[in-house]
Design a protein around this motif. Structure first.
Motif, PDB file in Angstrom:
ATOM      1  N   UNK A 211       1.010  -1.261  -0.034  1.00 30.28           N
ATOM      2  CA  UNK A 211       0.153   0.019  -0.076  1.00 30.28           C
ATOM      3  C   UNK A 211       1.005   1.452  -0.043  1.00 30.28           C
ATOM      4  N   UNK A 212       1.802   1.243   0.964  1.00 31.04           N
ATOM      5  CA  UNK A 212       2.630   2.504   0.999  1.00 31.04           C
ATOM      6  C   UNK A 212       3.697   2.433  -0.419  1.00 31.04           C
ATOM      7  N   UNK A 213       4.203   1.469  -0.863  1.00 34.84           N
ATOM      8  CA  UNK A 213       5.060   1.436  -1.685  1.00 34.84           C
ATOM      9  C   UNK A 213       4.424   1.499  -3.193  1.00 34.84           C
ATOM     10  N   UNK A 214       3.408   0.854  -3.340  1.00 38.33           N
ATOM     11  CA  UNK A 214       2.758   0.787  -5.057  1.00 38.33           C
ATOM     12  C   UNK A 214       1.530   1.585  -4.774  1.00 38.33           C
ATOM     13  N   UNK A 215       0.929   2.100  -3.819  1.00 38.22           N
ATOM     14  CA  UNK A 215      -0.233   3.069  -3.773  1.00 38.22           C
ATOM     15  C   UNK A 215      -1.366   2.040  -3.708  1.00 38.22           C
ATOM     16  N   UNK A 216      -2.796   2.764  -4.006  1.00 38.62           N
ATOM     17  CA  UNK A 216      -3.930   1.909  -3.746  1.00 38.62           C
ATOM     18  C   UNK A 216      -4.155   0.830  -4.809  1.00 38.62           C
ATOM     19  N   UNK A 217      -4.708   0.028  -4.396  1.00 38.68           N
ATOM     20  CA  UNK A 217      -4.862  -1.343  -5.473  1.00 38.68           C
ATOM     21  C   UNK A 217      -5.918  -0.833  -6.365  1.00 38.68           C
ATOM     22  N   UNK A 218      -5.476  -1.440  -7.652  1.00 34.66           N
ATOM     23  CA  UNK A 218      -6.451  -1.015  -8.659  1.00 34.66           C
ATOM     24  C   UNK A 218      -7.452  -2.194  -8.854  1.00 34.66           C
ATOM     25  N   UNK A 219      -8.505  -1.967  -9.574  1.00 37.02           N
ATOM     26  CA  UNK A 219      -9.547  -3.130  -9.973  1.00 37.02           C
ATOM     27  C   UNK A 219      -8.542  -4.137 -10.936  1.00 37.02           C
ATOM     28  N   UNK A 220      -8.007  -3.528 -11.634  1.00 31.87           N
ATOM     29  CA  UNK A 220      -7.257  -4.337 -12.718  1.00 31.87           C
ATOM     30  C   UNK A 220      -6.256  -5.173 -11.874  1.00 31.87           C
ATOM     31  N   UNK A 221      -5.446  -4.756 -10.716  1.00 35.43           N
ATOM     32  CA  UNK A 221      -4.516  -5.661 -10.101  1.00 35.43           C
ATOM     33  C   UNK A 221      -5.139  -6.655  -9.575  1.00 35.43           C
ATOM     34  N   UNK A 222      -6.434  -6.538  -8.832  1.00 34.68           N
ATOM     35  CA  UNK A 222      -7.167  -7.510  -8.281  1.00 34.68           C
ATOM     36  C   UNK A 222      -7.699  -8.623  -9.211  1.00 34.68           C
ATOM     37  N   UNK A 223      -8.287  -8.061 -10.372  1.00 37.91           N
ATOM     38  CA  UNK A 223      -8.688  -8.913 -11.346  1.00 37.91           C
ATOM     39  C   UNK A 223      -7.413  -9.821 -12.046  1.00 37.91           C
ATOM     40  N   UNK A 224      -6.360  -9.234 -12.322  1.00 37.47           N
ATOM     41  CA  UNK A 224      -5.159 -10.091 -12.495  1.00 37.47           C
ATOM     42  C   UNK A 224      -4.902 -11.304 -11.385  1.00 37.47           C
ATOM     43  N   UNK A 225      -4.933 -10.838 -10.387  1.00 37.73           N
ATOM     44  CA  UNK A 225      -4.862 -12.024  -9.313  1.00 37.73           C
ATOM     45  C   UNK A 225      -5.661 -13.149  -9.335  1.00 37.73           C
ATOM     46  N   UNK A 226      -7.086 -12.823  -9.980  1.00 40.11           N
ATOM     47  CA  UNK A 226      -8.003 -13.841 -10.230  1.00 40.11           C
ATOM     48  C   UNK A 226      -8.291 -14.386 -11.393  1.00 40.11           C
TER      49      UNK A 226
END
Length: 303
Positions: A211-226
């Motif tokens: 969170x501190x290093x990369x910023x707020x998670x994006x919807x794309x980030x979460x979708x990619x994980x799934x």
């Protein structure tokens, strides 16, 4: 690999060995009418500048979209926007399609109401693995609309033609939206598991240094994980929880912010930056929108 760019309905039909189109901006293709010649069609990449809605099945081969190859089952509907890339790969047997595909050029709808809001049909941005699986009855409903579209564009074009064709395309898309809602509903148990996984990904991200290093998670980030598209994940969450993916992300961020506001004496701006916000005023605005209080007011009320 050779790249073939297809910019018109006429060029599309020529490439797949069919005759001239009956309408310059729309065509309905039956795959049984196409003979795929391995030396002519395989190992080529096609960039097609049309919207397409396709009911497909494949025997004896796979079709590759992007980096992944997919088998198609009977009754599977897939959607593509202009400029998407597809190509065929050699298999032990040459791929044989059955089904149909409706292609329409962006110019057909450019000045229409459908052209203004076609992005609301979010399934155009779904992956092939997120395709719509149809019942026999649903296939019949869509096929009837397809036939109406074909009959209309096959007539002599007059001042009513474009409006009637677009109206039926929109009707087709509205039925697809309904059938996707049915699919989300019937897969509810599986979707609940995805919601749990999504929330787990958020918790892990927000409670780590990311969170501190990369910023707020994006919807794309979460979708990619799934292994999903952002649109599919967002639609799934909306159907299951009533909230969008972005609303879920904001909820977890604000909960984290509440804890930090009450557990430390850090300035609001410091907390905002530690949560991945680039702007402290934006953080304060979001916090107030979600809680009804500014960060400072929330801290004072809960001391």
């Amino acid at each position: 690999m050779e790249i073939v760019k297809i910019d018109s309905i006429s060029q599309l039909r020529e490439v797949i060995g069919l005759g001239k189109p009956e309408h310059p901006l729309i065509t309905l293709i039956k795959y049984d009418d196409i003979v795929f010649e391995e030396t002519k069609h395989l190992n080529k990449k096609f960039i097609i500048n049309t919207y397409s809605i396709s009911l497909k099945s494949v025997s004896g081969g796979k079709v590759k979209f992007g980096r992944s190859a997919y088998d198609f089952e009977d009754g599977v509907l897939v959607f593509k926007t202009p400029e998407q890339v597809a190509h065929f790969e050699p298999d032990e047997d040459c791929a044989r399609f059955s089904g149909w595909s409706l292609h329409f050029h962006p110019d057909l709808i450019r000045k229409s109401e459908l052209g203004k809001h076609i992005d609301k049909y979010s399934f155009f941005a779904y992956k092939q693995t997120e395709a719509l699986h149809l019942s026999e009855r649903e296939k019949g409903v869509l096929l009837n609309i397809m036939q109406t579209i074909k009959e209309e564009y096959a007539l002599n074009i007059d001042k009513h033609s474009q409006k009637l064709i677009i109206t039926n395309i929109e009707l087709l898309l509205d039925y697809c939206a309904r059938f996707y809602d049915r699919q989300f509903y019937t897969r509810s148990n599986m979707n609940k598991d995805i919601v749990i996984q999504f929330e787990g990904i958020l918790r892990e991200y927000i409670n780590s240094d990311q969170l501190n290093d990369l910023g707020i998670p994006t919807v794309k980030y979460c979708a990619d994980q799934l292994n999903m598209t952002p649109n599919y994940l967002g639609d799934l969450l909306k159907k299951e929880t009533g909230q969008s993916a972005q609303e879920h992300i904001h909820h977890y961020i604000i909960e984290k912010a509440k804890n930090q506001l009450l557990a430390s004496s850090e300035q609001v701006s410091q907390i905002a930056y530690s949560l991945g916000f680039e702007s402290a005023p934006y953080f304060s605005k979001l916090f107030k929108r979600k809680t009804g209080y500014s960060p400072g007011e929330y801290r004072e009320l809960n001391r």
